[in-house]
Design a protein around this motif. Structure first.
Motif, PDB file in Angstrom:
ATOM      1  N   ALA A   1      22.627  61.565  14.831  1.00 17.29           N
ATOM      2  CA  ALA A   1      23.927  61.307  14.191  1.00 17.29           C
ATOM      3  C   ALA A   1      24.675  62.590  13.879  1.00 17.29           C
ATOM      4  CB  ALA A   1      23.721  60.488  12.922  1.00 17.29           C
ATOM      5  N   THR A   2      23.956  63.654  13.602  1.00 18.81           N
ATOM      6  CA  THR A   2      24.595  64.933  13.269  1.00 18.81           C
ATOM      7  C   THR A   2      23.918  66.065  14.045  1.00 18.81           C
ATOM      8  OG1 THR A   2      23.132  65.120  11.370  1.00 18.81           O
ATOM      9  CG2 THR A   2      25.335  64.240  10.961  1.00 18.81           C
ATOM     10  N   PRO A   3      24.268  66.212  15.311  1.00 14.96           N
ATOM     11  CA  PRO A   3      23.641  67.282  16.113  1.00 14.96           C
ATOM     12  C   PRO A   3      23.837  68.635  15.434  1.00 14.96           C
ATOM     13  CG  PRO A   3      24.962  65.836  17.498  1.00 14.96           C
ATOM     14  CD  PRO A   3      25.259  65.468  16.084  1.00 14.96           C
ATOM     15  N   PRO A   4      22.768  69.344  15.137  1.00 11.81           N
ATOM     16  CA  PRO A   4      22.890  70.526  14.280  1.00 11.81           C
ATOM     17  C   PRO A   4      23.352  71.813  14.953  1.00 11.81           C
ATOM     18  CG  PRO A   4      20.590  70.124  14.777  1.00 11.81           C
ATOM     19  CD  PRO A   4      21.359  69.001  15.413  1.00 11.81           C
ATOM     20  N   TYR A   5      23.054  71.958  16.266  1.00 12.96           N
ATOM     21  CA  TYR A   5      23.356  73.240  16.920  1.00 12.96           C
ATOM     22  C   TYR A   5      24.769  73.199  17.493  1.00 12.96           C
ATOM     23  CZ  TYR A   5      18.458  74.232  16.326  1.00 12.96           C
ATOM     24  OH  TYR A   5      17.226  74.442  15.767  1.00 12.96           O
ATOM     25  N   GLN A   6      25.637  74.024  16.937  1.00 12.76           N
ATOM     26  CA  GLN A   6      27.043  74.015  17.324  1.00 12.76           C
ATOM     27  C   GLN A   6      27.451  75.408  17.788  1.00 12.76           C
ATOM     28  OE1 GLN A   6      29.822  71.870  14.738  1.00 12.76           O
ATOM     29  NE2 GLN A   6      31.071  73.707  14.640  1.00 12.76           N
ATOM     30  N   HIS A   7      28.234  75.461  18.872  1.00  2.63           N
ATOM     31  CA  HIS A   7      28.655  76.776  19.381  1.00  2.63           C
ATOM     32  C   HIS A   7      29.851  76.624  20.317  1.00  2.63           C
ATOM     33  CE1 HIS A   7      26.752  75.720  23.197  1.00  2.63           C
ATOM     34  NE2 HIS A   7      25.702  75.324  22.504  1.00  2.63           N
ATOM     35  N   GLY A   8      30.462  77.777  20.623  1.00  2.00           N
ATOM     36  CA  GLY A   8      31.547  77.813  21.584  1.00  2.00           C
ATOM     37  C   GLY A   8      31.004  77.857  23.002  1.00  2.00           C
ATOM     38  N   LEU A   9      31.916  77.893  23.982  1.00  2.00           N
ATOM     39  CA  LEU A   9      31.515  77.732  25.372  1.00  2.00           C
ATOM     40  C   LEU A   9      32.186  78.747  26.273  1.00  2.00           C
ATOM     41  CD1 LEU A   9      32.129  74.085  24.764  1.00  2.00           C
ATOM     42  CD2 LEU A   9      29.897  74.820  25.543  1.00  2.00           C
TER      43      LEU A   9
ATOM     44  N   PHE B   1      28.141  72.388  30.866  1.00  2.00           N
ATOM     45  CA  PHE B   1      28.839  73.514  30.226  1.00  2.00           C
ATOM     46  C   PHE B   1      28.027  74.788  30.399  1.00  2.00           C
ATOM     47  CE2 PHE B   1      26.398  71.437  26.804  1.00  2.00           C
ATOM     48  CZ  PHE B   1      25.653  72.494  26.298  1.00  2.00           C
ATOM     49  N   SER B   2      28.701  75.902  30.180  1.00  2.00           N
ATOM     50  CA  SER B   2      28.003  77.187  30.138  1.00  2.00           C
ATOM     51  C   SER B   2      28.307  77.843  28.801  1.00  2.00           C
ATOM     52  CB  SER B   2      28.412  78.079  31.308  1.00  2.00           C
ATOM     53  OG  SER B   2      29.809  78.264  31.318  1.00  2.00           O
ATOM     54  N   THR B   3      27.349  78.627  28.331  1.00  2.00           N
ATOM     55  CA  THR B   3      27.442  79.185  26.988  1.00  2.00           C
ATOM     56  C   THR B   3      26.711  80.521  26.926  1.00  2.00           C
ATOM     57  OG1 THR B   3      26.759  78.839  24.686  1.00  2.00           O
ATOM     58  CG2 THR B   3      25.420  77.787  26.348  1.00  2.00           C
ATOM     59  N   ARG B   4      27.017  81.304  25.934  1.00  2.85           N
ATOM     60  CA  ARG B   4      26.174  82.441  25.622  1.00  2.85           C
ATOM     61  C   ARG B   4      24.822  81.893  25.155  1.00  2.85           C
ATOM     62  NH1 ARG B   4      28.374  85.638  28.396  1.00  2.85           N
ATOM     63  NH2 ARG B   4      30.272  86.728  27.854  1.00  2.85           N
ATOM     64  N   MET B   5      23.804  82.753  25.235  1.00  2.14           N
ATOM     65  CA  MET B   5      22.491  82.312  24.769  1.00  2.14           C
ATOM     66  C   MET B   5      22.350  82.732  23.311  1.00  2.14           C
ATOM     67  SD  MET B   5      20.231  82.940  28.202  1.00  2.14           S
ATOM     68  CE  MET B   5      18.720  82.334  27.505  1.00  2.14           C
ATOM     69  N   HIS B   6      22.891  81.901  22.435  1.00  2.86           N
ATOM     70  CA  HIS B   6      22.837  82.196  21.005  1.00  2.86           C
ATOM     71  C   HIS B   6      21.390  82.099  20.528  1.00  2.86           C
ATOM     72  CE1 HIS B   6      27.193  82.281  20.563  1.00  2.86           C
ATOM     73  NE2 HIS B   6      27.231  81.251  21.390  1.00  2.86           N
ATOM     74  N   LYS B   7      21.060  82.960  19.568  1.00  2.00           N
ATOM     75  CA  LYS B   7      19.642  83.153  19.220  1.00  2.00           C
ATOM     76  C   LYS B   7      18.957  81.905  18.657  1.00  2.00           C
ATOM     77  CE  LYS B   7      20.407  85.015  14.576  1.00  2.00           C
ATOM     78  NZ  LYS B   7      20.134  86.133  13.663  1.00  2.00           N
ATOM     79  N   ALA B   8      19.714  80.987  18.078  1.00  3.49           N
ATOM     80  CA  ALA B   8      19.086  79.773  17.551  1.00  3.49           C
ATOM     81  C   ALA B   8      19.137  78.633  18.567  1.00  3.49           C
ATOM     82  CB  ALA B   8      19.771  79.343  16.250  1.00  3.49           C
TER      83      ALA B   8
ATOM     84  N   GLU C   1      24.246  84.488  30.220  1.00  2.78           N
ATOM     85  CA  GLU C   1      24.990  83.230  30.292  1.00  2.78           C
ATOM     86  C   GLU C   1      24.014  82.117  30.645  1.00  2.78           C
ATOM     87  OE1 GLU C   1      28.548  83.460  32.638  1.00  2.78           O
ATOM     88  OE2 GLU C   1      28.610  81.292  32.991  1.00  2.78           O
ATOM     89  N   LEU C   2      24.176  80.999  29.990  1.00  4.40           N
ATOM     90  CA  LEU C   2      23.326  79.839  30.264  1.00  4.40           C
ATOM     91  C   LEU C   2      24.201  78.687  30.716  1.00  4.40           C
ATOM     92  CD1 LEU C   2      20.626  78.255  30.080  1.00  4.40           C
ATOM     93  CD2 LEU C   2      21.179  77.807  27.686  1.00  4.40           C
TER      94      LEU C   2
END
Lengths: 330, 63
Positions: free
Chosen positions: A21-29, A67-74, A142-143
């Protein structure tokens, strides 16, 4: 709408059919549509009293994630878990070590997308079938990810911000400060890697049952891991190792196995997160590079398939990823 | 099958369509069930555990 206003939120599900219900990992793309619907439909091939088609039939609607994203540490740990399926974590008090290895199945995730201010979609029961980690020089990693799910929600409200929001942070993984080892035959050894990529393909396909136009599940197939390294070389020893098994060999041989071990670090954090990816048995191929009247350094492009080595009941992992960060559990 | 776990570890494995989750404290882990043995083999493979000391197992045989 503004295409630069886009955020993804991702969370693992406790089970299929139980969206997070509340996906915790949020980031830009960096790119991708985040969520889409792959529609297969066409003209129904019936005869009629007119030369023009009159009826279309929609056979399937497959919710997709790309999508593609940076590989954020969390969040990178979540994606490694999603792509590989098995995990083991040790450590305590903000210093944990996660080891991700290929399992025989993969976890289900919920992916939510926010485009501009009000466009929100989500997909549940997502299995990430494909992922590629790539880097070039000292640029951040990049992931790229592709997945399929079963349940698309084309619009919802309100957006609930992820509790682990990495949208505005520069704490992603970079090659700077990392270590790079690769060998065309035998144990991994230090090499001057200019660029590289590590691709995982889980051979997924949507399960289209007769009772619905949307998938009932996403089937996980054969595991494949392909790697590619651009290596600056002082000689053609690697080429000879691949062909003959040794750097000085003269007899063309059967497939030889090399290895690689690459480590990346958190940007601007000497004691921050780190990620090591290794494969102990890689069947490499390469070609000698073209000559160039303009000159320049000589690089070899190594392409390899990471393989498992089975000995008795022990199945060595084709790929192993070890992530050190402050996340207690994925 | 007994192993010596080096430090507390949480494991999630997906094997044969089922999910195996275990939280194991440091020390001896006696893997009796099939699922526990899968976990034990996994920890050995990752280097997070070692085979239980041979001496301890030999003593058990003598008893």
């Amino acid at each position: 709408m503004d295409s630069s206003l886009a955020i993804a939120a991702v969370g693992v599900q406790s089970a299929k059919g139980t969206p997070n219900a509340t996906p915790p990992y949020q980031h830009g793309l960096l790119g991708g549509a985040i969520i889409n619907a792959e529609v297969e439909q066409g003209v129904d091939p019936q005869t009629s009293g007119t030369r023009m088609p009159t009826v279309a039939y929609r056979e399937s609607i497959v919710p997709t994630v790309e999508f593609s994203t940076r590989m954020h540490k969390a969040s990178v740990g979540l994606y490694l878990y999603a792509l590989l399926g098995s995990k083991a974590v040790t450590g305590s008090e903000g210093a944990f070590t996660h080891v991700f290895t290929p399992g025989t199945a993969l976890p289900y995730l919920t992916v939510a997308a926010k485009r501009d201010a009000t466009e929100m979609q989500k997909v549940a029961d997502v299995i990430f079938g494909e992922g590629e980690i790539s880097w070039e020089g000292a640029k951040p990693l990049e992931l790229s990810l592709k997945g399929q799910g079963t349940t698309l929600t084309p619009t919802f409200t309100p957006w609930v911000a992820g509790t682990l929001d990495e949208t505005y942070l520069d704490s992603f993984l970079v090659p700077v400060g990392g270590t790079f080892e690769v060998s065309a035959a035998g144990e991994a050894a230090a090499a001057e890697i200019i660029a590289g990529s590590i691709s995982i393909n889980n051979g997924t396909e949507p399960v289209m049952s007769s009772g619905a136009r949307t998938p009932s599940d996403v089937n996980v197939g054969h595991f494949e891991a392909e790697v590619s390294f651009t290596v600056r070389v002082a000689n053609f020893n690697m080429w000879r190792q691949i062909l003959t098994g040794t750097a000085t060999g003269t007899t063309l041989a059967c497939a030889r196995y090399g290895a690689f071990k690459v480590t990346f670090k958190e940007n601007c954090a000497a004691d921050g997160a780190s990620l090591k990816i290794e494969a102990p048995r890689v069947a490499f191929t390469t070609s000698l590079p073209d000559v160039d009247p303009g000159g320049g350094m000589v690089e070899l492009e190594l392409s390899g398939i990471a393989l498992s080595a089975v000995s008795g009941e022990t199945v060595a992992d084709a790929v192993k990823a070890t992530l050190a960060n402050a996340v207690a559990s994925y | 099958m007994k192993i010596a776990v080096k430090e507390k570890v949480s494991v999630t494995l997906r094997e044969g369509g089922s999910v195996i989750e275990r939280d194991i404290e440091a020390g001896e882990f006696d893997a009796v069930s099939e699922a526990d043995q899968i976990v034990a083999r996994h920890l050995l493979k990752l280097g997070l555990a070692t085979a239980a000391p041979v001496k301890a197992q030999a003593e058990k045989v003598r008893k």
